[in-house]
Design a protein around this motif. Sequence first.
Motif, PDB file in Angstrom:
ATOM      1  N   ARG A  16     -13.037 -14.579  -0.827  1.00 28.39           N
ATOM      2  CA  ARG A  16     -14.324 -14.094  -0.337  1.00 28.39           C
ATOM      3  C   ARG A  16     -14.298 -12.622   0.048  1.00 28.39           C
ATOM      4  NH1 ARG A  16     -15.416 -19.394   3.495  1.00 28.39           N
ATOM      5  NH2 ARG A  16     -16.270 -20.737   1.866  1.00 28.39           N
ATOM      6  N   PHE A  17     -13.113 -12.042   0.130  1.00 28.19           N
ATOM      7  CA  PHE A  17     -12.984 -10.659   0.576  1.00 28.19           C
ATOM      8  C   PHE A  17     -12.328  -9.775  -0.480  1.00 28.19           C
ATOM      9  CE2 PHE A  17     -12.062 -13.636   4.138  1.00 28.19           C
ATOM     10  CZ  PHE A  17     -13.311 -13.558   4.756  1.00 28.19           C
ATOM     11  N   GLY A  18     -12.306 -10.196  -1.718  1.00 28.10           N
ATOM     12  CA  GLY A  18     -11.698  -9.410  -2.786  1.00 28.10           C
ATOM     13  C   GLY A  18     -11.960 -10.062  -4.128  1.00 28.10           C
ATOM     14  N   SER A  19     -11.403  -9.466  -5.170  1.00 25.47           N
ATOM     15  CA  SER A  19     -11.602  -9.982  -6.520  1.00 25.47           C
ATOM     16  C   SER A  19     -10.710 -11.195  -6.777  1.00 25.47           C
ATOM     17  CB  SER A  19     -11.303  -8.890  -7.553  1.00 25.47           C
ATOM     18  OG  SER A  19      -9.947  -8.512  -7.479  1.00 25.47           O
ATOM     19  N   THR A  20     -11.182 -12.084  -7.617  1.00 26.37           N
ATOM     20  CA  THR A  20     -10.396 -13.251  -8.005  1.00 26.37           C
ATOM     21  C   THR A  20      -9.544 -12.916  -9.222  1.00 26.37           C
ATOM     22  OG1 THR A  20     -12.232 -14.049  -9.372  1.00 26.37           O
ATOM     23  CG2 THR A  20     -12.107 -14.852  -7.100  1.00 26.37           C
ATOM     24  N   ASN A  21      -8.636 -13.825  -9.538  1.00 26.74           N
ATOM     25  CA  ASN A  21      -7.712 -13.668 -10.670  1.00 26.74           C
ATOM     26  C   ASN A  21      -6.769 -12.479 -10.498  1.00 26.74           C
ATOM     27  OD1 ASN A  21      -8.629 -15.916 -12.156  1.00 26.74           O
ATOM     28  ND2 ASN A  21     -10.341 -14.734 -12.940  1.00 26.74           N
ATOM     29  N   GLU A  22      -6.591 -12.015  -9.256  1.00 25.79           N
ATOM     30  CA  GLU A  22      -5.550 -11.023  -9.008  1.00 25.79           C
ATOM     31  C   GLU A  22      -4.190 -11.692  -9.140  1.00 25.79           C
ATOM     32  OE1 GLU A  22      -5.315  -7.971  -8.738  1.00 25.79           O
ATOM     33  OE2 GLU A  22      -7.259  -7.142  -8.195  1.00 25.79           O
ATOM     34  N   LEU A  23      -3.181 -10.899  -9.447  1.00 25.78           N
ATOM     35  CA  LEU A  23      -1.872 -11.463  -9.734  1.00 25.78           C
ATOM     36  C   LEU A  23      -0.794 -10.597  -9.088  1.00 25.78           C
ATOM     37  CD1 LEU A  23      -0.694 -12.917 -13.064  1.00 25.78           C
ATOM     38  CD2 LEU A  23       0.597 -11.025 -12.140  1.00 25.78           C
ATOM     39  N   GLY A  24       0.158 -11.247  -8.422  1.00 27.77           N
ATOM     40  CA  GLY A  24       1.305 -10.572  -7.841  1.00 27.77           C
ATOM     41  C   GLY A  24       2.591 -11.201  -8.360  1.00 27.77           C
ATOM     42  N   ILE A  25       3.591 -10.394  -8.639  1.00 25.41           N
ATOM     43  CA  ILE A  25       4.851 -10.863  -9.201  1.00 25.41           C
ATOM     44  C   ILE A  25       5.949 -10.710  -8.158  1.00 25.41           C
ATOM     45  CG2 ILE A  25       6.453 -10.688 -11.142  1.00 25.41           C
ATOM     46  CD1 ILE A  25       3.668 -11.370 -12.015  1.00 25.41           C
ATOM     47  N   PHE A  26       6.719 -11.779  -7.958  1.00 30.80           N
ATOM     48  CA  PHE A  26       7.850 -11.767  -7.042  1.00 30.80           C
ATOM     49  C   PHE A  26       9.090 -12.276  -7.764  1.00 30.80           C
ATOM     50  CE2 PHE A  26       4.075 -12.204  -4.467  1.00 30.80           C
ATOM     51  CZ  PHE A  26       4.303 -11.357  -3.388  1.00 30.80           C
ATOM     52  N   GLU A  27      10.240 -11.889  -7.249  1.00 29.91           N
ATOM     53  CA  GLU A  27      11.510 -12.389  -7.754  1.00 29.91           C
ATOM     54  C   GLU A  27      12.236 -13.106  -6.623  1.00 29.91           C
ATOM     55  OE1 GLU A  27      15.640 -10.863  -9.938  1.00 29.91           O
ATOM     56  OE2 GLU A  27      14.145  -9.416  -9.252  1.00 29.91           O
ATOM     57  N   MET A  28      12.649 -14.352  -6.872  1.00 32.14           N
ATOM     58  CA  MET A  28      13.356 -15.146  -5.869  1.00 32.14           C
ATOM     59  C   MET A  28      14.842 -14.786  -5.885  1.00 32.14           C
ATOM     60  SD  MET A  28      13.268 -17.383  -3.468  1.00 32.14           S
ATOM     61  CE  MET A  28      11.773 -18.385  -3.589  1.00 32.14           C
ATOM     62  N   ARG A  29      15.298 -14.250  -4.767  1.00 34.04           N
ATOM     63  CA  ARG A  29      16.703 -13.892  -4.625  1.00 34.04           C
ATOM     64  C   ARG A  29      17.309 -14.674  -3.467  1.00 34.04           C
ATOM     65  NH1 ARG A  29      16.467  -7.246  -5.258  1.00 34.04           N
ATOM     66  NH2 ARG A  29      15.518  -7.212  -7.353  1.00 34.04           N
ATOM     67  N   GLU A  30      18.609 -14.446  -3.229  1.00 28.79           N
ATOM     68  CA  GLU A  30      19.305 -15.181  -2.183  1.00 28.79           C
ATOM     69  C   GLU A  30      18.740 -14.872  -0.802  1.00 28.79           C
ATOM     70  OE1 GLU A  30      23.882 -15.854  -0.499  1.00 28.79           O
ATOM     71  OE2 GLU A  30      23.490 -14.594  -2.255  1.00 28.79           O
ATOM     72  N   ASN A  31      18.295 -13.641  -0.594  1.00 35.06           N
ATOM     73  CA  ASN A  31      17.751 -13.249   0.702  1.00 35.06           C
ATOM     74  C   ASN A  31      16.237 -13.316   0.755  1.00 35.06           C
ATOM     75  OD1 ASN A  31      17.369 -11.165  -1.087  1.00 35.06           O
ATOM     76  ND2 ASN A  31      17.926  -9.531   0.342  1.00 35.06           N
ATOM     77  N   GLY A  32      15.624 -14.077  -0.161  1.00 35.38           N
ATOM     78  CA  GLY A  32      14.184 -14.289  -0.121  1.00 35.38           C
ATOM     79  C   GLY A  32      13.465 -13.700  -1.309  1.00 35.38           C
ATOM     80  N   LEU A  33      12.146 -13.611  -1.185  1.00 36.51           N
ATOM     81  CA  LEU A  33      11.305 -13.106  -2.258  1.00 36.51           C
ATOM     82  C   LEU A  33      11.225 -11.589  -2.201  1.00 36.51           C
ATOM     83  CD1 LEU A  33       8.449 -15.733  -1.933  1.00 36.51           C
ATOM     84  CD2 LEU A  33       9.871 -15.438  -3.954  1.00 36.51           C
ATOM     85  N   GLN A  34      11.425 -10.955  -3.351  1.00 37.38           N
ATOM     86  CA  GLN A  34      11.312  -9.511  -3.477  1.00 37.38           C
ATOM     87  C   GLN A  34      10.191  -9.213  -4.463  1.00 37.38           C
ATOM     88  OE1 GLN A  34      13.145  -7.432  -1.613  1.00 37.38           O
ATOM     89  NE2 GLN A  34      14.326  -9.121  -0.721  1.00 37.38           N
TER      90      GLN A  34
END
Length: 455
Positions: free
Chosen positions: A255-273
């Motif tokens: 409701r406060f921004g555009s839909t279908n936005e996409l973010g990419i993360f990489e799962m590592r030993e110390n968490g998501l980067q």
Amino acid sequence: MAKVKTQFVCQNCGYSSPRFLGRCPNCGEWNTLVEEKVQSSVDRKSRVSMNGTTVKPTKIGEIKMGQTPRVKTNMRELNRVLGGGIVPGSLILIGGDPGIGKSTLLLQVSGQLNQTGGSVLYVSGEESATQIKMRADRLHVAGDQFYVYPETDMSSIRATIEELKPDYVVIDSVQTMSEPDVASAIGSVAQIREVTAELMQIGKTNNITIFIVGHVTKGGAIAGPKILEHMVDTVLYFEGDLHHTYRILRSQKNRFGSTNELGIFEMRENGLQEVANPSEIFLEERLKDATGSAVVVSMEGTRPILVEIQALITPTVFGNAQRTATGLNRNRVSLLMAVLEKRANLMLQNQDAYLKAAGGVKLDEPAIDLTISVSIASSYRDKGTQPTDAFVGEVGLTGEIRRVNRIEQRVAEAQKLGFKRIFIPKNNLQGWTPPTGIKVIGVATLGEALKKALN
């Protein structure tokens, strides 16, 4: 003593019936109707804030808009998906497969919000406080105003929120929470609906941002009634393959921004980067001289991403040719193969077709039509495209290449990653100046595009 009224409620879609039905007439699922107690209207609560004030009708002209700046986390990818940051008082629902990293993401975000001066209450119905502490130590998450509360009773959770008055609340997960006044099993449609309504009342009346974790069904939808997604302000889906390290956070409603936005993360030993440039990841393993490969500049929300589309065309050994697509719409692939057969004279009716979008990303916009067509023709003719070529365009049923939106951003992204040529619709050439360093080729028909790309 008054007789207790009951009804049968579908646990898949929320449809209610006065009698038991083997099959739900609304969603068509079998054996999903469960008997539940009917809640009387006197049990409904009005919106009352923690200081005792109630909500009253107000003229729209008399409403004063205080400045409520968005709260930014240290994850720029999350800020992008949320539309620029967290809106105070919003209700954010995050869904995803088991083990994909939902709790890890929220635990990291909670630690970052606490470092910026906000107090966080992390309510877990699936883990004990010791288990959360073990995971927090592995992720290097800590804070003075970071509270962990392993509880599932909503009355106790509301009392704790009134006592601590946190700025942010994390509910992990909504399917494990129970409303004492609702006489139905934990995780049922009635429980999820009432718990979400209670959380919405708490968040909206006290300006508390609430993150809700939601389980998903085997079909990929968030478990529980569909009204759950309508009640919240933002719906995020955490996608990815458990056998790969990359995760995709996608906005389905905001409701406060555009839909279908996409973010990419990489799962590592110390968490998501976070991954700053996902286009390089999707293209880093591409072979230079491979046939059946083409690159598209796709728009995911406001971000252009370069993705490799691969096609493998082989003679069929069965009576009917197979059409298999991963990350692409299978009906779109079948339609484009029919256009190629009719307008480009490719005999594809006796060929099996296997297509995929590399990297696990899902593409579903008209601008990928030309790239799919080029990759199919490349595999069929066994001629490779140039490794520095990119393609953008929608293909019509008569073989014309139709214009697409945001062509300037697409071309600029291809030029930034070192591509030398990009094929775009001819009608998109007007009204702007292409950047230097990349040759922009306008094509009007599918046959013209294949002739120039596969020479």
